[in-house]
Scaffold this active site. Sequence first.
Site, PDB file in Angstrom:
ATOM      1  CG  LEU A   1      53.544 -23.666  12.618  1.00  0.00           C
ATOM      2  CD1 LEU A   1      53.050 -23.189  11.255  1.00  0.00           C
ATOM      3  CD2 LEU A   1      53.473 -25.199  12.687  1.00  0.00           C
TER       4      LEU A   1
ATOM      5  CG  HIS B   1      40.522 -24.811  31.676  1.00  0.00           C
ATOM      6  ND1 HIS B   1      41.872 -24.586  31.618  1.00  0.00           N
ATOM      7  CD2 HIS B   1      40.339 -25.844  32.522  1.00  0.00           C
ATOM      8  CE1 HIS B   1      42.485 -25.464  32.388  1.00  0.00           C
ATOM      9  NE2 HIS B   1      41.579 -26.239  32.954  1.00  0.00           N
TER      10      HIS B   1
END
Length: 756
Positions: free
Chosen positions: A19, A693
């Site tokens: 996946l 981030h």
Amino acid sequence: MAYKTLITGYPRIGENRELKKALEAYWAGDIAIDELKKTAALLRKTHWLFQKEAGIDFISVNDFSYYDTMLDTCVMLGAIPQRFRSIADADERYFAMARGNSASWAMSMTKWFNTNYHFIIPELDNSLVFKADSSKILSEYDEARALGIDGKINIIGPLTFLGLSKTVGADDPYDYFDAVISAYMQVVRAIAAHAEDALIQFDEPIFARDPSPRQLELLKKAYTALTSVSSKLRIIVTTYFEHSNEATFVLGGIPVWGIGLDFVQGARNIAGLSAVAGKTLIAGLVDGRNIWVNDAEKTLALLAEIAHFVSPEHIVISTSCSLLHTPYSLEKEGNSPLVQWLAFAKEKVHELVYLAKALSDPQLPEVIDWLRANKELIAARKSSSLITDAQVSERMASFGAGVSRVGTFAERNALQKKALALPELPTTTIGSFPQTAQLRALRRDVKAKRITEEQYEAEIKRSIDECIAFQEEIGLDVLVHGEPERNDMVEYFGEMLKGFHFTKNAWVQSYGSRCVKPPLIYGDISRPYPMTVKWLTYAQSKTAKVMKGMLTGPVTILNWSFVRDDIPRSTVARQIALSLFDEVNDLQTAGIRIVQVDEAAFKEGYPLRKEHIGAYENWAVDAFRLAVSGAKKETQIHTHMCYSDFSDSIHTIEKMDADVITIETARSGNRLLAVFQERGYANEIGPGVYDIHSPRIPDKEEFIEQIKSRLKVLARDKMWVNPDCGLKTRTWEEVRPALHNMVEAARTVRHCYTEN
Ligand code: GLN
Ligand code: ZN
């Protein structure tokens, strides 16, 4: 009488991370959505058929997710934040919510209780119009049906959904209860219309935390409503990771069909069993969080105890929580003695089936054989010379409890100020610099012996040189070597310590397509040789500036590993601490004057129940203090923690007594810092001023604003200037200008703004 088995949830990323690969190929535009969906359908089928063939009675549907089940729950309820509502295509919208797109930032993530799995945090506000969408549930249910499986439908329960949501402004998420419950009612009606006797498992782990009276009242309201939809539906409410006795007593009075409880991490659930009478007990007995072979004798004894309260025909045996938190199978792990002690998801499924057989038909020869083999294995592990190291226990004993370094903070601080001669508002970074593709290839190459150790070393040194040259050029005050030799901040140390094992394929989903391969701590831990000294002394030899040594702390190494279950976690933490103690001493002896001991996972290890927090804080702090207890007064100890709310743990941070703590604050501003001020925290602090981030490059003015704003709550002579966290996920193109601006800003504030 035949006992039945249930799997709380099954991992979905695929045994070979199929996946993950398909998702990343789809995001990169290499495959079409249909191909991704085909891969997903095949994975579901494989996982269902495996469980069916193994003999599991209750198999989950809707435990699959393309990204995260909390995100799926948002879609199920129509809780789509405003900024994504204009995206017409459902798949495109789903992934935009998960990952952001050019127009909108992504929904944020946080850890699922005290696991390392991250979920997407639902965002609630008054613009939402909740509207049920049961299509995913029903289509997965039908898919399983076509394979001859009457699936148990997994849904995150309304109280957990709300309890983990965030709201805009000051609203309490539970204020949205009525609207959310009516959407849940629509879902349950749709399920009832589709399959009248369907089995639904609502996960309500929020009740593993100390519940408030309001939560309990709403629990009653929610399940009274949901069970009223149809008397033919069977509703299970499941909790995990701790006991949930308060909730069990509430549910006892509601016609739910079953209650699922974790007896591995929630032993105290026994005390709530009187309330389960007349219902089905889903007894979580096989550990879904750890990877050791289950001790059948112990489990059968526990079941005998449970059977005093619930009659055997009402007991279904299950995993303690979803198997999402364990790797798939041992098939690729070889056959060493150690591997024989392990059970991953597939093996756990078999364990459950055997336990059911052992209960139902104890005289069956295959059961007798299995029990005997299990007993032998458990005994062999206990007495194995692989796990005990007399030297480690001797050394541990010689240290005693409550060890700490010499000198008060004030004494140390005065000496360090003199020795280090740093300017006001010193600038530094958190350790790592960009992990480039070349660096990753280099590590792969040396592992596969495509290059020699010498070639590898030369390249790493070159990377350190470049990193130092850059830091000197922009004028950072305390330098780092950049961590080019580290794949991962825990794996790097685990690979060199005795007592750790690294698996070949034991991947566990961390978030979205991201998987981690946690190390396995199986035995007593010791450090055969120095782990970082070579790189750090090289780095220090290349600069006249202060070079900061970089270690991962004992609590973080522990929290990001699968830990042995035969001794207390606190003992394991102390063993790691002792190894780090040696490393700190060696660094110091080699001339390193600042050592940072990262405790990125310190906060996430907090127990869910208040009653256990004090004990955790005690041994976690103790381990940290032991690790740095050899530091001389002149040696400055830093620690770093990623995003954490310290409001309820500031006294613990204080006890760690690091000379400097760096924390993440670029996004949250002074909100997390205020508590340091209120508390009168005495040691130095480096609040993050650069959000690592994000790919954004803040300009100098923005950095100046950040620094000035932090100075409103922190004393000038105690504050450092640094990014939020390590820079390894960023590129050099981003880091170069950003750090340059950061240093310039610090200089400006130093010289031009003398007022706070
Ligand atoms: N020293 C580590 C780094 O910079 C810290 C990482 C972290 O806190 N997660 O990468
Ligand atoms: Zn961090």
